[in-house]
Design a protein around this motif. Structure first.
Motif, PDB file in Angstrom:
ATOM      1  N   THR A  16       0.768   0.716   7.135  1.00  0.00           N
ATOM      2  CA  THR A  16       1.009   1.646   6.038  1.00  0.00           C
ATOM      3  C   THR A  16       0.937   0.921   4.696  1.00  0.00           C
ATOM      4  OG1 THR A  16       2.421   3.111   7.354  1.00  0.00           O
ATOM      5  CG2 THR A  16       2.737   3.154   4.966  1.00  0.00           C
ATOM      6  N   ARG A  66      -1.667  12.377   7.288  1.00  0.00           N
ATOM      7  CA  ARG A  66      -1.655  10.915   7.299  1.00  0.00           C
ATOM      8  C   ARG A  66      -1.353  10.320   5.936  1.00  0.00           C
ATOM      9  NH1 ARG A  66      -5.579   6.744   7.440  1.00  0.00           N
ATOM     10  NH2 ARG A  66      -7.229   8.176   6.809  1.00  0.00           N
ATOM     11  N   ASN A  83      -0.513   6.277   5.839  1.00  0.00           N
ATOM     12  CA  ASN A  83      -0.046   5.814   7.141  1.00  0.00           C
ATOM     13  C   ASN A  83      -1.215   5.634   8.091  1.00  0.00           C
ATOM     14  OD1 ASN A  83       2.653   6.130   6.223  1.00  0.00           O
ATOM     15  ND2 ASN A  83       2.595   8.299   6.784  1.00  0.00           N
ATOM     16  N   ASN A  84      -0.978   4.813   9.107  1.00  0.00           N
ATOM     17  CA  ASN A  84      -1.960   4.640  10.172  1.00  0.00           C
ATOM     18  C   ASN A  84      -3.362   4.376   9.603  1.00  0.00           C
ATOM     19  OD1 ASN A  84      -2.832   4.502  12.824  1.00  0.00           O
ATOM     20  ND2 ASN A  84      -3.181   6.711  12.973  1.00  0.00           N
ATOM     21  N   GLU A  86      -7.003   3.017   8.749  1.00  0.00           N
ATOM     22  CA  GLU A  86      -8.171   2.737   9.578  1.00  0.00           C
ATOM     23  C   GLU A  86      -9.169   1.918   8.768  1.00  0.00           C
ATOM     24  OE1 GLU A  86      -9.434   6.721  10.157  1.00  0.00           O
ATOM     25  OE2 GLU A  86      -7.811   7.241  11.550  1.00  0.00           O
ATOM     26  N   ASP A  89     -10.860   3.443   5.871  1.00  0.00           N
ATOM     27  CA  ASP A  89     -10.120   3.650   4.625  1.00  0.00           C
ATOM     28  C   ASP A  89     -10.375   2.545   3.605  1.00  0.00           C
ATOM     29  OD1 ASP A  89      -7.435   4.804   6.672  1.00  0.00           O
ATOM     30  OD2 ASP A  89      -8.753   6.054   5.429  1.00  0.00           O
TER      31      ASP A  89
END
Length: 120
Positions: A16, A66, A83-84, A86, A89
């Protein structure tokens, strides 16, 4: 209004990050704020926006569930919690301010961007 985006960095997938957009020169309470991201060779992409009072938020489809945008006008700051994360991103993230509430790049004021790198 002048905007300063910060909080980017290099993280692992699944972690995060919370980005901050701080305003100077004028109070941010008079502006809606949006977050965007851009990778080299692609257009700047809308992520999320929040209205002047913080009572209305809008998200791109990929961000729903997210990513959370929030603001504290007393602190003259808007945040983007992601959050979470990848690898997809990975981008430069920008905040922008406007007296309207656009969901496109049609913002009058832009910060300088902060790099987010997500490794797998």
């Amino acid at each position: 209004v002048q905007l300063q985006a910060s909080g980017g960095g290099s993280v692992q997938a699944g972690e995060t990050l919370t980005l901050s957009c701080a305003a100077t020169g004028r109070t941010l309470s008079g502006y809606a704020v949006g977050w965007f991201r851009q990778v080299p060779g692609k257009s700047r992409e809308f992520i999320a926006a929040i209205n002047l009072s913080g009572t209305d938020t809008r998200y791109a489809d990929f961000a729903k569930g997210r990513i959370t945008i929030s603001r504290d006008n007393n602190k003259n700051t808007v945040w983007l919690q992601m959050n979470n994360l990848e690898p997809e991103d990975t981008a430069i993230y920008y905040c922008a301010a406007d007296q309207a509430f656009p969901l496109t790049v049609q913002y009058d004021y832009w910060g300088q961007g902060t790099q987010v790198t997500v490794s797998s």
